[in-house]
Design a protein around this motif. Structure first.
Motif, short mmCIF file in Angstrom:
data_model
loop_
_atom_site.label_atom_id
_atom_site.label_comp_id
_atom_site.label_asym_id
_atom_site.label_seq_id
_atom_site.Cartn_x
_atom_site.Cartn_y
_atom_site.Cartn_z
N MET A 244 0.83 -1.21 0.00
CA MET A 244 0.00 0.00 0.00
C MET A 244 0.86 1.26 0.00
SD MET A 244 -3.20 -1.51 2.15
CE MET A 244 -3.39 -0.20 3.21
N ALA A 245 1.98 1.20 0.70
CA ALA A 245 2.89 2.35 0.70
C ALA A 245 3.41 2.60 -0.71
CB ALA A 245 4.04 2.11 1.67
N LYS A 246 3.75 1.50 -1.37
CA LYS A 246 4.26 1.61 -2.74
C LYS A 246 3.17 2.14 -3.69
CE LYS A 246 7.40 0.67 -5.88
NZ LYS A 246 8.73 1.26 -5.91
N MET A 247 1.95 1.67 -3.48
CA MET A 247 0.83 2.14 -4.32
C MET A 247 0.65 3.65 -4.13
SD MET A 247 -1.90 -0.94 -3.70
CE MET A 247 -3.28 -0.27 -4.64
N ARG A 248 0.76 4.10 -2.90
CA ARG A 248 0.62 5.55 -2.64
C ARG A 248 1.73 6.31 -3.36
NH1 ARG A 248 -1.24 4.36 2.37
NH2 ARG A 248 0.85 4.32 3.26
N GLU A 249 2.95 5.75 -3.23
CA GLU A 249 4.09 6.39 -3.88
C GLU A 249 3.87 6.47 -5.40
OE1 GLU A 249 7.79 4.24 -2.98
OE2 GLU A 249 8.47 4.78 -5.00
N GLY A 251 1.03 6.63 -6.82
CA GLY A 251 -0.20 7.38 -7.11
C GLY A 251 -1.34 6.53 -7.61
#
Ligand code: ATP
Ligand code: MG
Length: 252
Positions: A244-249, A251
């Protein structure tokens, strides 16, 4: 590691003239035998198109796709169809099973077309797979008489009948609630643990967190990749947080 699929600099466009647009814009990807990978990215970024190109369902404009060392572009239509039928399995969001045929007949239909003489053996194999995924008691049901999760399990059984080397899944859990989705992921993980490569397209962090490599697409390119240890049934929450952190990064 032996590669099962290699895509090199794949370009694929849709549309004509001024409308022409590269939906895959120079994508290179390798999948190892027995690997469990997923593809994430915004809607329209080219995930399904990439999957269809890698399995030879869609032609490409330029670049190269190699399956078990064979360049797909030089194969005759029939050779390609044979590879897809015997070496690849497909699981979609909505299983394309036929109405008016019961679950068992749906699962054995493609194999029976190939080899009607072995009906008894084929049926035995189908029953073993149905048992494995927990739908043994449903074989006589019509496809309208089972749940979405059960239907997807039947779709997986059908995909496994040929002992494929790789399973392609385009949002295989997309139509399911999270409990059913995790049950389908349990089954796919088990199949993978037995040596079959699996490539999933998914929007769901919890699904991607079960895989060991996540490719992130944007505008027809793989823009990032994330590796996780092979899932052993533990730490799913930690894995999900990373995804999820990567998805946020990214976008997404
Ligand atoms: N047959 C087609 N003709 C024209 N354009 C197409 C065709 N198939 C896909 N496209 C376009 O290619 C782009 C990528 O589509 P694709 O289906 O691969 O996206 P995706 O990442 O799978 O999206 P989603 O998450 O919504 O499934 C989109 O802009 C789509 O409109
Ligand atoms: Mg798609």
């Amino acid at each position: 590691m032996k590669k099962i699929i290699m895509g090199e600099n794949i370009v694929k466009s849709f549309g004509e003239g001024d409308e022409k647009r590269n939906v895959l814009d120079g994508v290179s990807v390798e999948i190892n035998e027995g690997e469990f990978v997923s593809v994430m990215g915004p809607s329209g970024s080219g995930k399904s198109t990439l999957m269809f190109s890698l399995c030879g369902m869609d032609g490409i404009d330029s670049g190269k796709v190699t399956f078990s060392g064979r360049d797909l572009s030089v194969l005759k239509e029939q050779e390609l169809a044979d590879i897809r039928r015997t070496k690849m399995g497909f699981v979609f969001q909505q299983p394309t099973l036929l109405k008016n045929l019961n679950i068992l007949d749906n699962i054995i239909l493609p194999s029976m077309r190939d080899n009607r003489k072995n009906a008894a053996k084929i049926t035995k194999k189908a029953r073993a797979l149905m048992k494995k995924v927990g739908i043994a008691e449903l074989e006589k049901r019509d496809i309208t008489q089972v749940s979405g999760g059960q239907l997807q399990r039947a779709g997986i059984c059908r995909a496994l009948m040929s002992n494929p080397k790789i399973i392609f899944g385009d949002e295989p859990t997309g139509a399911l609630n999270s409990k059913y989705a995790q049950e389908i992921m349990d089954i796919l993980s088990e199949i993978n643990a037995e040596g079959t490569a699996v490539m999933l397209v998914t929007h769901d962090a919890k699904v991607a967190a079960r895989t060991e490599r996540i490719m992130f697409m944007r505008d027809g390119k793989i823009v990032s990749e994330m590796r996780l240890p092979k899932f052993n049934g533990t730490h799913i929450d930690d894995r999900m947080i990373k995804v999820m952190a990567k998805m946020r990064e990214m976008g997404i």
